[in-house]
Enzyme design. Structure first.
Site, short mmCIF file in Angstrom:
data_model
loop_
_atom_site.label_atom_id
_atom_site.label_comp_id
_atom_site.label_asym_id
_atom_site.label_seq_id
_atom_site.Cartn_x
_atom_site.Cartn_y
_atom_site.Cartn_z
N ASP A 125 42.14 82.24 7.07
CA ASP A 125 42.21 82.74 5.61
C ASP A 125 41.46 81.60 4.89
O ASP A 125 42.48 80.63 4.71
CB ASP A 125 43.61 83.12 5.27
CG ASP A 125 43.65 83.58 3.94
OD1 ASP A 125 42.71 83.22 3.24
OD2 ASP A 125 44.68 83.60 3.41
N HIS B 88 49.58 83.22 2.68
CA HIS B 88 49.75 84.47 1.37
C HIS B 88 50.18 85.62 1.99
O HIS B 88 50.04 86.04 3.30
CB HIS B 88 48.35 84.21 0.88
CG HIS B 88 48.03 84.90 -0.43
ND1 HIS B 88 48.03 86.26 -0.53
CD2 HIS B 88 47.97 84.47 -1.70
CE1 HIS B 88 47.79 86.62 -1.55
NE2 HIS B 88 47.84 85.51 -2.49
N GLN C 99 41.53 79.59 0.04
CA GLN C 99 41.66 78.29 -0.63
C GLN C 99 40.89 77.25 -0.13
O GLN C 99 41.04 76.06 -0.94
CB GLN C 99 43.14 77.94 -0.91
CG GLN C 99 44.09 79.10 -1.28
CD GLN C 99 43.96 78.85 -2.91
OE1 GLN C 99 43.25 78.04 -3.46
NE2 GLN C 99 44.20 80.06 -3.47
N CYS D 115 52.60 84.32 -4.47
CA CYS D 115 52.26 85.35 -3.26
C CYS D 115 52.57 84.90 -2.11
O CYS D 115 51.93 85.11 -1.19
CB CYS D 115 50.83 85.91 -3.58
SG CYS D 115 50.63 86.99 -4.78
N LYS E 139 37.16 82.88 -5.99
CA LYS E 139 37.81 81.33 -5.90
C LYS E 139 36.81 80.43 -5.74
O LYS E 139 37.15 79.16 -5.90
CB LYS E 139 38.64 81.33 -4.62
CG LYS E 139 39.65 82.48 -4.66
CD LYS E 139 41.18 82.17 -4.71
CE LYS E 139 42.07 83.17 -4.33
NZ LYS E 139 43.06 83.32 -5.08
N1 PMP Z 1 44.87 84.00 0.78
C1 PMP Z 1 45.24 83.06 0.14
C2 PMP Z 1 45.48 81.59 0.76
C3 PMP Z 1 44.92 83.05 -1.29
O1 PMP Z 1 45.31 82.16 -2.16
C4 PMP Z 1 44.76 84.33 -1.80
C5 PMP Z 1 44.56 84.63 -3.46
N2 PMP Z 1 45.63 84.09 -4.19
C6 PMP Z 1 44.28 85.46 -1.12
C7 PMP Z 1 44.64 85.11 0.40
C8 PMP Z 1 43.78 86.82 -1.58
O2 PMP Z 1 42.74 86.78 -2.33
P1 PMP Z 1 42.22 87.71 -2.93
O3 PMP Z 1 43.25 88.41 -3.85
O4 PMP Z 1 41.03 87.35 -3.64
O5 PMP Z 1 41.97 88.85 -1.89
#
Ligand code: PMP
Length: 416
Positions: free
Chosen positions: A210, A133, A213, A374, A236
């Site tokens: 990270d 991401h 997910q 993203c 999440k």
């Molecule tokens: N890493 C991953 C794999 C994600 O899916 C996301 C959110 N889509 C993020 C990081 C970022 O999370 P946040 O916007 O809650 O900081």
């Protein structure tokens, strides 16, 4: 099929009961019942969490840590109890290793800045993967620019899995840190994080996972997987927006400088010099989101009460059911076909643009995500404009999947 794993049986009756906890699922979209398959972007919140937020503002709102008065002490206790709940949830033995942040993104930025300051010098390398991401790409790029480091990328195979042999080859004496997703938000791939970490540790290289997910779908035992850093976002996992967690091993956090200055992160301030508070407060500058942490704890308790094992099995059944039904559609192509997959399905149909499918599904009350999610470098790798992504939570049902498949077929017929 029924799943009685820990505490709760997940079947049609219990799911119907659970759905009552989520008032938003009663919403109508263009007069159609909402079918919410965008859980990888954010999850819906149960009444227990919503009521906790209201309760906290009504009964314990007062700035924390500094107060000697009753209300401040209660709020402080709630915030610190939330830290204990997070530690218990990811099986961390030291509560000082749990830092509250604004979310996964801020937690990764914190490590990229602070670890980078402490341990990285020109010519060093950071290893990430091709399925990250943007939140686990850009902070490292900023560090690389600031300190003149090199970013190295672990490639993926056709199934959307990391190629571990290539990963091994990337590690060397210049590698300062490995940062990879526990679960991909596009492919759903569950990465072999224990292997990734043990390979890095053979070279004494720390690993950041990270977990954005992974946290709602996988029971994380942080000390068993031996991650050095682990990040996730409350929103999440059925909690509120604006709060998340950085887990970091004490041995690293103690050696890292603060990320931001001000508020509770100080020990003593003079105009000549400031000394810093101990962990975890050193990394929590300013008034923490103590209402958010309290609500996050409630969300984690909600998940604990259902039991992650039961959730994993039920969501797996939903994912397999949806994948089989989707497979019957002519011209469908899946992105992410690993055997170890979470509740995320990314696909395209023929040459139809994913946005067009997403827009028509929306008109039929179905929320899916379309686009690059993203993860632009990953989407570029497949040379596509984006994907349609359906992502499930335990409150989704097979009946919803049936409606989704019928709607999708209708959309395809209109667009072909
Ligand atoms: N890493 C991953 C794999 C994600 O899916 C996301 C959110 N889509 C993020 C990081 C970022 O999370 P946040 O916007 O809650 O900081």
């Amino acid at each position: 099929m029924q799943f009685i794993i820990n505490k709760m049986v997940l079947n049609n009756q219990t799911i119907a009961h659970i759905r009552k906890d989520f008032p938003i699922l009663e919403e109508k979209i263009y007069n159609k019942p909402l079918i919410y398959f965008d859980n990888a972007a954010t999850t819906q919140k149960p009444l227990q969490v919503l009521e906790k937020i209201e309760y906290a503002y009504k009964h314990l709102n007062s700035n924390i840590h500094r107060g000697v008065h009753y209300m401040s002490i209660k709020a402080t206790e709630a915030h610190e109890e939330a830290r204990d709940v997070v530690a218990r949830f990811i099986k961390a033995s030291k509560r000082e290793e749990i830092i509250f942040t604004r979310g996964s993104t801020e937690a990764i930025n914190l490590v990229a800045f602070s670890f980078g300051e402490a341990f990285c010098k020109e010519g060093d390398e950071i290893v990430i993967s091709a399925m990250e991401h943007h939140s686990n790409i850009v902070p490292w790029q900023l560090l690389c620019e600031r300190k003149n480091l090199k970013l190295r990328i672990v490639p993926i195979n056709d199934k959307g899995e990391l190629i571990l042999d290539e990963y091994r080859k990337l590690l060397n004496e210049r590698t300062k840190l490995v940062a990879v997703a526990h679960v991909s938000n596009v492919l759903g791939t569950i990465n072999p994080v224990k292997d990734i970490i043990s390979i890095a540790h053979e070279h004494d290289i720390p690993v950041l996972l990270d977990g954005a997910q992974a946290i709602p779908h996988i029971a994380v035992d942080i000390e068993d997987i031996d991650a050095d850093f682990y990040v996730f976002s409350a929103h999440k996992i059925y909690g509120p927006t604006g709060i998340g967690v950085l887990y970091g091993k004490e041995k690293w956090l103690n050696l890292m400088p603060p990320y931001q200055g001000g508020g509770e992160m100080i020990d003593k301030v003079t105009f000549e010099k400031t000394t810093f508070n101990s962990l975890p407060f050193k990394f929590e500058a300013g008034t923490p989101d103590y209402i958010g942490s309290t609500a996050l704890a409630e969300a984690l308790k909600y998940v604990e009460n259902i039991g992650l094992d039961a959730i994993v099995h039920y969501e797996h059944e939903l994912t397999v059911y949806a994948t089989e039904a989707l497979s019957t559609i002519d011209g469908i192509k899946f992105y992410g076909t690993s055997d170890r997959k979470s509740a995320v399905i990314s696909f395209n149909v023929g040459n139809i643009h994913p946005y067009d499918i997403g827009m028509l599904l929306d008109k039929m009350g179905i929320a899916v995500r379309t686009g690059h999610h993203c993860a632009q470098p990953l989407i570029d790798f497949y040379e596509i404009p984006g994907t349609v992504r359906a992502s499930f939570a335990f409150y989704n049902t097979k009946e919803e999947i049936d409606v989704f498949i019928a709607a999708l077929k209708k959309a395809i017929a209109m667009l072909s």
